[in-house]
Design an enzyme around this catalytic site. Sequence first.
Site, PDB file in Angstrom:
ATOM      1  N   ASP A   2     -20.286  -6.016 -15.360  1.00 45.62           N
ATOM      2  CA  ASP A   2     -21.685  -5.708 -15.004  1.00 45.62           C
ATOM      3  C   ASP A   2     -22.339  -6.804 -14.640  1.00 45.62           C
ATOM      4  O   ASP A   2     -22.674  -7.715 -15.450  1.00 45.62           O
ATOM      5  CB  ASP A   2     -22.326  -5.114 -15.809  1.00 45.62           C
ATOM      6  CG  ASP A   2     -21.763  -3.625 -16.283  1.00 45.62           C
ATOM      7  OD1 ASP A   2     -20.688  -3.182 -15.957  1.00 45.62           O
ATOM      8  OD2 ASP A   2     -22.272  -2.849 -16.971  1.00 45.62           O
ATOM      9  N   TRP A   8     -11.305  -7.480 -21.329  1.00 42.61           N
ATOM     10  CA  TRP A   8     -12.626  -7.472 -22.000  1.00 42.61           C
ATOM     11  C   TRP A   8     -12.788  -8.091 -23.511  1.00 42.61           C
ATOM     12  O   TRP A   8     -11.649  -7.574 -24.133  1.00 42.61           O
ATOM     13  CB  TRP A   8     -12.932  -5.771 -21.898  1.00 42.61           C
ATOM     14  CG  TRP A   8     -14.480  -5.305 -22.461  1.00 42.61           C
ATOM     15  CD1 TRP A   8     -15.447  -5.304 -21.633  1.00 42.61           C
ATOM     16  CD2 TRP A   8     -15.191  -5.199 -23.492  1.00 42.61           C
ATOM     17  NE1 TRP A   8     -16.606  -5.125 -22.316  1.00 42.61           N
ATOM     18  CE2 TRP A   8     -16.375  -4.835 -23.554  1.00 42.61           C
ATOM     19  CE3 TRP A   8     -14.381  -5.233 -24.881  1.00 42.61           C
ATOM     20  CZ2 TRP A   8     -17.151  -4.685 -24.697  1.00 42.61           C
ATOM     21  CZ3 TRP A   8     -15.117  -4.756 -26.011  1.00 42.61           C
ATOM     22  CH2 TRP A   8     -16.481  -4.649 -26.184  1.00 42.61           C
ATOM     23  N   GLU A  42     -24.456   5.683 -17.645  1.00 42.54           N
ATOM     24  CA  GLU A  42     -24.547   4.227 -17.917  1.00 42.54           C
ATOM     25  C   GLU A  42     -25.448   3.537 -16.860  1.00 42.54           C
ATOM     26  O   GLU A  42     -25.435   4.142 -15.863  1.00 42.54           O
ATOM     27  CB  GLU A  42     -23.145   3.511 -17.902  1.00 42.54           C
ATOM     28  CG  GLU A  42     -22.236   3.991 -19.181  1.00 42.54           C
ATOM     29  CD  GLU A  42     -21.028   3.193 -19.200  1.00 42.54           C
ATOM     30  OE1 GLU A  42     -20.458   3.256 -18.273  1.00 42.54           O
ATOM     31  OE2 GLU A  42     -20.754   2.638 -20.575  1.00 42.54           O
TER      32      GLU A  42
END
Length: 290
Positions: free
Chosen positions: A60, A84, A243
């Site tokens: 993001d 991640w 989100e």
Amino acid sequence: MKSKKHLPLAFYSTILLSVGGFTPYLAVAQTTAVSISTFDEEQMYRPNFHFTPKKGWMNDPNGMFYADGKYHLFYQHFPDGNKWGPMHWGHAVSKDLIKWEELPIAIYPDKDKYIFSGSAVVDTHNTSGLGIGKTAPIVAVYTLHDMTKEKENKIDVEQQDIAFSNDNGFTWQKFEEGNPVIKNPGIRDFRDPKVTWDETHKQWIMVLAAQDRSQFYKSKDLKSWECLSDFGKNIGAHGGVWECPDFFQIKVQWTNETKWVLIQSLNPGGQMVVLEHNILLEILMELLLH
């Protein structure tokens, strides 16, 4: 807040990003086709118009703003692996949105407390009181995710914290004495704060994702926040987590009219709900009443 020197960006969804772990380079504008031989072998597969860090995972985009001649881009980043992991806020700057310079990590996680997505604002009038001297403070609002609580299967794993910068975003200090600025209300997924200035009411407005709906807050100083309303109970998909919302004013082309627009990402499914004007009347009425 707008000024000639500090301008809020409307490119939150248009910055081009790539996930990867490659060698760094500065993107180069192309008006004609460029032969692969123009680049060395290491650069052969790198994008020309997408920013990528020199190594590690990214996702993001966060906290974009413009100040003192530079565009600042922050992003979810794990510099120590290509999957991640413990989230940091990576940082890059550009003068033209094409050539990017990667900078040191902006905000580091603490032990088991990851720095999730959020936004940043140029506090032109120092409403936060965090500024020193004549330089307007930059205030980043982000979600702190507590992995220790997650491993213990607790609900209140996410809260909203702030950090601030007094050198136009190049170095950051967490607001340790005042965090969290919004405590977890007992919601498992409670994240991705987007903050914008409401000039009409001289206040900051925050929208954030609260499980399967959006929540709206207001503040005069970016430190104390009051919950205004929920949105989404009877609209949109509720099979997954909402989100990365966005909420901003935009001028209607060829008119003097402006409208507030909410963009809400839904997960799973890759869908996006864009809501404006009549559907947002309930939200705006709530803002006016406060």
